[in-house]
Design an enzyme around this catalytic site. Sequence first.
Site, short mmCIF file in Angstrom:
data_model
loop_
_atom_site.label_atom_id
_atom_site.label_comp_id
_atom_site.label_asym_id
_atom_site.label_seq_id
_atom_site.Cartn_x
_atom_site.Cartn_y
_atom_site.Cartn_z
N ARG A 221 0.97 -1.19 -0.08
CA ARG A 221 -0.12 -0.01 0.15
C ARG A 221 0.88 1.35 0.03
NH1 ARG A 221 -3.54 -2.88 -1.78
NH2 ARG A 221 -5.18 -3.55 -0.59
N HIS A 269 -0.65 -0.01 -9.95
CA HIS A 269 -1.32 -0.92 -9.10
C HIS A 269 -1.88 -2.24 -9.79
CE1 HIS A 269 -4.05 -1.50 -5.28
NE2 HIS A 269 -3.54 -2.61 -5.52
C1 GLV Z 1 -5.23 -5.42 -4.11
O1 GLV Z 1 -4.49 -4.51 -3.45
C2 GLV Z 1 -5.75 -6.22 -3.21
O2 GLV Z 1 -5.94 -6.02 -1.80
O3 GLV Z 1 -6.22 -7.35 -3.63
#
Ligand code: GLV
Length: 306
Positions: A221, A269
């Site tokens: 994160r 991401h």
């Molecule tokens: C992605 O970041 C998840 O938590 O699956």
Amino acid sequence: MSVLVISPGRDPEVWAKELRNQHPGLNVFVYPEEHDKEEVEFAVSWKHPRGIYKNYPNLKVIASMGAGVDHITSDPDIPEHIKITRVIDQDLSTDMSAFVLGLILDQMRNLSLHHSSKKWEPKKYKRIRDVKVGILGMGVLGSAVAKTLQLNGFEVSGWANSAREHEEIKIYNGAAQMEDLLKESSFLVNLLPLTPQTENILNKDLFQKLPKGAYVINVARGEHLNEHDLLEMIDSGHLSGASLDVFRKVPLPEEHPFWAHPKIQITPHIASVTNPGSVVPQIIKNYEHMTEDEELMNVVERQKGY
Ligand code: GLV
């Protein structure tokens, strides 16, 4: 009895379609369409608007669409009796493992560097035996990454907050042993859950404990990272660079210094993205367990936040 799908930023219709396909007859509401809040007992959720769940008097379970649950647990307005579940999925583990392996190989062999330099200038490269990988967070994803790296010949160690053992991988436990992992990690991979205890854990103090030239990979994160400290430690030459897949603010603003930094690699991401088709069966199973008053799978300890 109904299921609510709520996921601003991730297409909720795809999830609703999978839920209806895989459980015909299931009544699914898609937020923000008009719906009877009293009917909802189960929510499938990703980054819900804060505070919204306290308006659902009969809600019993919130199922995260992903492996992480910080987007749920960070909401102080979720009543205590509501259970929170996460996803454990082979695709998520395999995708994360391949991604981290790829990043490490790219760095060791200077693949992106050669590509961007557009020059015939062979650079000195590192062999697998020259590096050691440390993994922060030895949960499902951290363990999967460690195993993949080990199978590819890497020396790997992990760190976990609470006592944990692994047959083949050395795991350091607790705050007292964190330094032991850091000092031997030429690559540091962050796969910790985000909790108040781990927020900003990737900071100057931690970076200084890594050997000179270490490379940092954050696939957990954005809030784990002190961005200013990272820039300072790369620019001072202590760290050789970083690969970041997650950020405090997304999309990462165009003017953010990370974009232009030659030693920071950015991805949007995509390290490991949930495949709804693959995880909806476990979500439906949990829905059924809830209706039959049976134990749920992959329940998060709310106190711990993971
Ligand atoms: C992605 O970041 C998840 O938590 O699956």
